[in-house]
Design an enzyme around this catalytic site. Structure first.
Site, PDB file in Angstrom:
ATOM      1  CG  ASP A  37      32.609   1.583  40.406  1.00  0.00           C
ATOM      2  OD1 ASP A  37      31.835   2.024  41.265  1.00  0.00           O
ATOM      3  OD2 ASP A  37      33.382   2.326  39.751  1.00  0.00           O
TER       4      ASP A  37
ATOM      5  N   GLY B 120      27.887   0.126  40.001  1.00  0.00           N
ATOM      6  CA  GLY B 120      28.419   1.165  40.895  1.00  0.00           C
ATOM      7  C   GLY B 120      28.793   0.596  42.243  1.00  0.00           C
TER       8      GLY B 120
ATOM      9  N   GLY C  54      30.310   2.649  44.644  1.00  0.00           N
ATOM     10  CA  GLY C  54      30.714   3.858  45.358  1.00  0.00           C
ATOM     11  C   GLY C  54      29.961   3.991  46.665  1.00  0.00           C
TER      12      GLY C  54
ATOM     13  CB  CYS D 199      26.337  38.270  27.646  1.00  0.00           C
ATOM     14  SG  CYS D 199      24.664  37.800  28.036  1.00  0.00           S
TER      15      CYS D 199
END
Lengths: 635, 325
Positions: free
Chosen positions: A42, A18, A20, A167
């Site tokens: 990455d 990573g 970031g 629902c």
């Protein structure tokens, strides 16, 4: 601790996953601390919204590989060290156990659960220590995972992406996020997405009496129909007629506020068609993503909360723009947070529904954050967490086992602590990932197909990437790079019910499932069961003896999640580009009245006793809520 | 949302999107109008500068007239290790070049001079003043000048030694809001000055007071007595530092065990900053300054300590009102 010239640091070979928000800070701090052999993976490219915190990147780098640009930027102030960048997915087969074995420690700055689990397994298989991290806003944590010494990343349950009962979404929304999910997953998909996809908009929103065929036609645009008329027809159907229909079911509203049907004529004047956006007016911008209902209606500020009338105008204008400017994409669209027109449509639709149900309206900025599951991120937390990762990595390299800590970065101090170290837990003996304990699968072996087991259990729940399935010594299935004639056999097996496989799988069978890339092997004991509760056990099978994700909301019904880019998306490629996700909620002092550090106050499951490390005599026992991953916390 | 500011531009909204989601658009507007001064560009201050430039403050002014040395380079990622670019430039000038690059929307300036040479009027131009690497009397003096300014100037000191660091905060009379159980509540805090905080008698503290507080005061006092500049101590000074500790503990009626010799030894022997600690302290300080500018969230009152050796980040309230407890 250890100085930059210490061999423990200088000679260490470190893998960072990573580049970031945490990754940029981490690479900088590693380089300053004297690390001189750093590999960084990455798959992402740089975006504008990264620049506020991923400080190694500039405007001119937008679109380029994060790993590569981060490497180049750090070499500018530390030219003599070695940094190797990989613009690739950590799940690529190249990054196998042998690759991982080359490193002394692995440091994660990842943005999704799926990749985290994958790296955890490779680290266990390669027997390389892992330092794991995550941040959200002002909160963050760093944890250490050393095989056999501390718990692995998967020893504790990880929360599943938040889902909502169908629902609630289709009939009884009570929060704005329910309206967003409805607008995004149902209405948007229905109008602009794949027509062949199941969509609950027509299943639940109308009475069972009307056939779904009929309802489908309502959403269909007739070629000779004026687009404004079409828009108003859809508007009246979903916000007016469907609400009337729902109101007719008195039972539903006994203990709820009755929603108010909204018809377009009530909120928009009749000459609306003339004043609302002009076909000849907006042909200046014809490239897809720059088309905007806001700009064609002269609305600028994304922070404003629009009135019901403004939302209605935006909705109809956005719909019109889709049908006039982006006609070719209709039928193939899925919601994307970077698609302005899609965000406008979803914001407006969610707000109109919210108005109907008496739920407060929100701005486009806020709606975009909810709909896009955008993670809150600031540079400072990432910087702090990166510093803590390096401190932990150095302890791991020095094999300073007794000093390993998990550290939580809190927003509100707990017992005067803003950074709270906690002693790591021991491995969970019943963890199917790091111990070899089997799991139990209850399933109807006369009805369920092998395919169901592969998709719903082995991939979705056990997190395997390329599984191989054995029944005793018989190979039932293998994924990945295999010979063609075998592909046909395995494909045939997938379609067979378990009891009818070449080597039948019935109650009492033990399946062995293996992922060679992850070097993870797991035994599944099969228990035959005839019936499953359709509502509570919609998969038609129940897996136990594994660390069940803590579902954020009880799903008594079939459920809808907020978006496809959930943390267990099939590949990291499909997860969002934002970094910095996956925070564990901080530990919380017992009886502390202020609940503000605890993301989910109503979710007191999985409480655990934590002990704060202290050099003083009076140790304090703490309650810890470890399941509060905030990644998918959208309300 | 407060009505004072104009709206953020589309460019700002796009760049700051993720952080606006954390602290809101009104805080972002206040940040963009705030002026910050830092004095003493070591590793921790560099981290802090990066953080607030990324956050989008209105302007940042740097003061550090020193020229580059090996030690400066060791924990400072704002200066490229290339002698060709130094060209007689000061540390502040070199850092300025890098910081401008981080966020074109923030103005970064350099001022020259010694901390004591700046008057009240100068400090009044800023909303936030952060000083580092200077003597305790220089800190006191700068703090007093900030307090005399016509408007509130938030004052901070920050220092890291070895694997530990200290932040001091003076927000004077500070009102802010915070969210509690969905409600916004107004809060009010009164801060003592650096001098007043340091004059709180040691015996008044709670038993678990951070040992770093005492250790930092001992070393600060030693440096002052010896006429040294901040951080100018070495292992050779240890015996004298320990002697001073004994004297101070006796004078303050504090049990010496609260200031372990091993801790002092660590801080005296290695005064260079440890980069991961710079990142932690610089991150916490950045966060505090953002809080103070935006008027949102509980600020630290009034000392913060982090020590990598135990991993704890502790807030200590050292003020008169707190003394008698």
């Amino acid at each position: 601790m250890a100085s930059a010239s210490s061999p423990v640091i200088k000679d260490a070979k470190v893998l960072m996953v990573g580049a970031g928000g945490i990754g940029c800070e981490l690479l900088k701090t590693l380089a300053l601390s004297g690390f001189s052999d750093i590999h960084i993976i990455d798959m992402d490219t740089i975006e504008v919204s990264n620049l506020n915190r991923q400080f190694l990147f500039r405007q001119s780098h937008v679109g380029q590989s994060k790993a590569k640009v981060a490497r180049d930027a750090v070499l500018k102030f530390r030219p003599k060290i070695n940094i190797t960048s990989y613009h690739a997915n950590v799940k690529d087969p190249d990054f196998d156990v042998d690759f991982f074995k080359e490193f002394n420690v692995v440091l994660n700055g990842l943005d999704n659960l799926d990749a985290r689990r994958h790296v955890n397994r490779l680290c266990l298989a390669a027997d390389v220590p892992l330092v794991e991290s995550g941040t959200t806003g002002f909160l963050g944590q760093v944890t250490v995972h050393v095989k056999g010494r501390t718990e692995c990343y998967e020893c504790q349950p990880k929360p599943a992406p938040k889902t909502y009962p169908v629902c609630t979404i289709t009939s009884t929304p009570s929060k704005f996020v329910h309206c967003i999910v409805w607008a995004k997953e149902l209405l948007f998909s229905k109008l602009f997405g794949d027509k062949n996809q199941d969509n609950d908009l027509n299943v639940r929103s109308s009475d069972a009496a009307s056939s779904s065929k009929n309802v489908d036609d309502i959403f269909e645009h007739n070629n000779d129909e004026d687009i404004t008329q079409y828009g108003r027809r859809i508007f009246d159907h979903v916000f007016g007629y469907n609400i009337e229909l729902a109101l007719s079911n008195e039972e539903t509203w006994k203990n709820r506020n009755r929603p108010k049907p909204i018809y377009s004529k009530d909120v928009l004047s009749d000459d609306f068609a003339k004043q609302n956006g002009n076909l000849d007016n907006d042909n200046a911008c014809s490239d897809g993503l720059s088309v905007s209902a806001m700009s064609s209606l002269g609305m600028k500020n994304p922070q404003d909360v629009w009135s019901l009338r403004e939302n209605s105008r935006i909705l109809l204008e956005a719909l019109r723009l889709f049908f006039t400017k982006r006609e070719k994409e209709i039928g193939n669209l899925s919601f994307d947070k970077d698609d302005q027109l899609a965000v406008e449509f979803v914001t407006a639709a969610a707000n109109i529904r919210a108005a109907s149900f008496g739920i407060p309206l929100h701005s486009l900025f806020e709606a975009k954050g909810i709909a896009g599951n955008i993670v809150h991120a600031v540079a400072t937390t990432n910087a702090v967490i990166a510093g803590l990762i390096v401190i932990e990595a150095i302890k791991v390299l020095k094999n300073d086992v007794n000093k390993y800590r998990m550290t939580y970065c809190l927003e509100h101090p707990s017992r005067n602590l803003l950074l709270m170290p906690v002693e790591p837990f021991e491995p969970n003996k019943s963890c199917y990932v790091c111990s070899e304990s089997p799991v139990l699968l209850e399933i109807n072996t006369n009805r369920s197909k092998l395919k169901d087991v592969v998709e719903k259990i082995i991939k979705a729940k056990l997190g395997m990437n390329l599984p191989l399935i054995m029944n005793a010594s018989n190979l039932l299935y293998e994924a990945g790079d295999i010979e063609e004639d075998m592909v046909a056999i395995y494909d045939a097996n997938l379609e067979k019910v378990l009891a009818e496989l070449p080597s039948p799988v019935t109650g009492g069978t033990m399946l062995t499932v293996e992922d060679f890339q992850q070097e993870l092997k797991c035994n599944i004991n099969i228990k035959h069961r005839e019936e499953f509760d359709e509502e509570k056990e919609p998969d038609g099978m129940v897996l136990s003896g594994w660390t069940q994700p803590a579902s954020a909301e009880e799903t008594k019904d079939k459920s809808v999640s907020n978006g496809a880019n959930t943390s267990d998306a099939p590949t990291a490629a499909e997860s969002e580009n934002d970094d910095d996700i996956g925070i564990v909620s901080p530990v919380k002092k017992r009886k502390l009245p202020d609940d503000s550090n605890k993301p989910n106050t109503d979710d007191a499951k999985h409480q655990k006793q934590l002990q704060v490390i202290d050099d003083e005599d009076d140790l304090v026992m703490l309650d810890g809520n470890l399941d509060g991953f905030k990644k998918r916390r959208v309300s | 949302m407060d009505g004072d500011g104009e709206e953020l531009t589309a460019q700002e909204t796009a760049l700051y999107d993720r952080q606006i989601r954390v602290w809101g658009a009104d805080a972002q507007r206040r940040l963009s109008k705030a002026h910050v001064l830092v004095y003493g560009m070591k590793g921790t201050i560099s981290e802090f500068c990066k953080n607030i430039v990324l956050a989008g403050v209105g302007s940042l002014t740097l003061i550090d007239d020193r020229l580059v040395t090996e030690e400066v380079l060791s924990s400072n990622f704002l200066i490229p290790p290339d002698e060709d670019v130094y060209g007689g430039k000061t540390i502040a000038e070199l850092c300025c070049d890098s910081l401008k690059d981080f966020n074109p929307m923030v103005r970064v300036f350099v001022e020259k001079g010694d901390l004591s040479s700046f008057d009240v009027e100068f400090f009044s131009k800023f909303d936030v003043v952060v000083v580092s690497c200077c003597s305790r009397s220089a800190k006191k003096l700068a703090n007093e000048k900030c307090r005399k300014a016509s408007k509130r100037v938030a004052f901070y000191t920050v220092d890291c030694r070895d694997s530990s660091g200290e932040i001091f905060v003076d927000l004077q009379d500070y009102k802010y809001s915070k969210k509690k159980n969905e409600e916004t509540i107004e809060c009010h805090l009164k801060y003592p000055s650096f001098e007043d905080a340091l004059s709180v008698p040691w015996r008044a503290f709670h038993r678990r007071m951070s040992k770093l507080y005492f250790a930092m005061r001992v070393i600060e006092k030693f440096e002052e007595a010896e006429g040294r500049s901040a951080g100018d101590v070495s292992e050779a000074d240890l015996s004298n530092v320990l002697k001073l500790k004994k004297e101070l503990c006796t004078a303050q009626s504090l049990n010496e065990s609260h200031v372990p010799d091993t801790l002092l030894e660590r801080l005296v022997a290695d005064t260079t900053e440890f980069p991961p600690v710079c990142a932690v302290i610089g991150g916490i300080l950045g966060q505090e300054v953002i809080k103070a500018i935006s008027g949102k969230g509980d600020p630290i009152k009034n000392f913060f300590y982090f020590d990598a050796s135990d991993g704890k980040g502790v807030i200590e309230d050292i003020s008169d009102s707190n003394a008698g407890k």
